[in-house]
Design an enzyme around this catalytic site. Structure first.
Site, short mmCIF file in Angstrom:
data_model
loop_
_atom_site.label_atom_id
_atom_site.label_comp_id
_atom_site.label_asym_id
_atom_site.label_seq_id
_atom_site.Cartn_x
_atom_site.Cartn_y
_atom_site.Cartn_z
N LYS A 123 0.84 -1.21 0.00
CA LYS A 123 0.00 0.00 0.00
C LYS A 123 0.87 1.26 0.00
O LYS A 123 0.68 2.17 -0.81
CB LYS A 123 -0.92 0.00 1.22
CG LYS A 123 -1.85 1.20 1.27
CD LYS A 123 -2.67 1.24 2.54
CE LYS A 123 -1.84 1.79 3.68
NZ LYS A 123 -2.60 1.98 4.91
N ASP A 170 -6.50 1.29 0.97
CA ASP A 170 -6.51 1.60 2.39
C ASP A 170 -7.90 1.26 2.93
O ASP A 170 -8.71 0.63 2.24
CB ASP A 170 -6.12 3.07 2.64
CG ASP A 170 -7.22 4.03 2.19
OD1 ASP A 170 -8.20 3.59 1.53
OD2 ASP A 170 -7.12 5.23 2.50
#
Ligand code: SF4
Length: 222
Positions: A133, A152
């Protein structure tokens, strides 16, 4: 209101068209969607992204001016006094772990990359405190490279609600999202989903009555 719902499991071409439609609406709504962390260099964005774990971007933006001034280079981060860094970032939570990660990050950048932030997924995910991420945030925003989709908490929640994936595992959800939209749009897709998740499609009480996606959203309450 008439709803046009695309159910999961229906033809891929329908799901692609559904994704394109909702992406177009969100881009019209948030034409300037962007990462909401303040930064001017790849290193600053990397530091800010690590600090943003379990913390709001607003809070991170309050502490980073001091951190960036004190540690403008990977070498200065590698040489940081842990107690001083902990004091600076205490309000972002998990400050001891974050301090350890940031100092280890500085050392790794100096030892492996001559103090520079690398611009490849393979190298980024080998750095301390950096997962896929975070690497996607850096690649998409500091280097303008679409290597993946940032998943997220907001992107994960909206992707499920909007019928883009059934996966709650971020890595699997990311694969679904990447398969539904052009590569050039991967970074912006995450931006508009995050903007919408922060402004309309809240985790606890989504504002479906105000939502531009209500008529095409499988989870709309209206
Ligand atoms: S209609 Fe409701 S659940 Fe669907 S995206 Fe909009 S706010 Fe979220």
């Amino acid at each position: 209101m008439k709803k046009t719902i695309v159910k999961l499991g229906r033809r891929k071409s329908l799901r692609v068209a559904h994704t394109r439609e909702l992406y177009g609406r969100l881009r019209s709504l948030y034409p300037d969607a962007h990462v909401e962390l303040d930064y001017t260099t790849p290193l600053e964005l990397l530091i800010a992204t690590i600090l943003s774990a379990q913390c709001t971007d607003k809070r991170v933006n309050m502490v980073t001016p001091v951190v960036f001034k004190a540690f403008p280079t990977a070498q200065s981060l590698a040489d940081a006094d842990p107690a001083a860094l902990e004091d600076m970032i205490r309000s972002t939570g998990f400050f001891r772990n974050k301090t350890r990660s940031l100092i280890a990050l500085g050392k790794a950048l100096v030892e492996r990359h001559n103090g520079k932030v690398p611009d490849s997924m393979a190298e980024l995910v080998k750095l301390p405190g950096v997962g896929r991420k975070t690497a996607n945030v850096i690649l998409g925003n500091a280097f303008n490279k679409n290597e993946g989709v940032v998943v997220d908490t907001h992107v994960g929640r909206l992707a499920v609600r909007l019928g883009l994936t059934r996966q709650t595992d971020p890595v699997k959800a990311e694969q679904d999202l990447m398969s539904l939209i052009d590569r050039d749009d991967w970074t912006m897709l995450a931006h508009v989903l995050i903007f919408h998740g922060r402004r309309v499609c809240f985790a606890r009480s989504p504002k479906c009555t105000l939502c531009t996606l209500a008529e095409i959203c499988p989870s709309s309450t209206i």
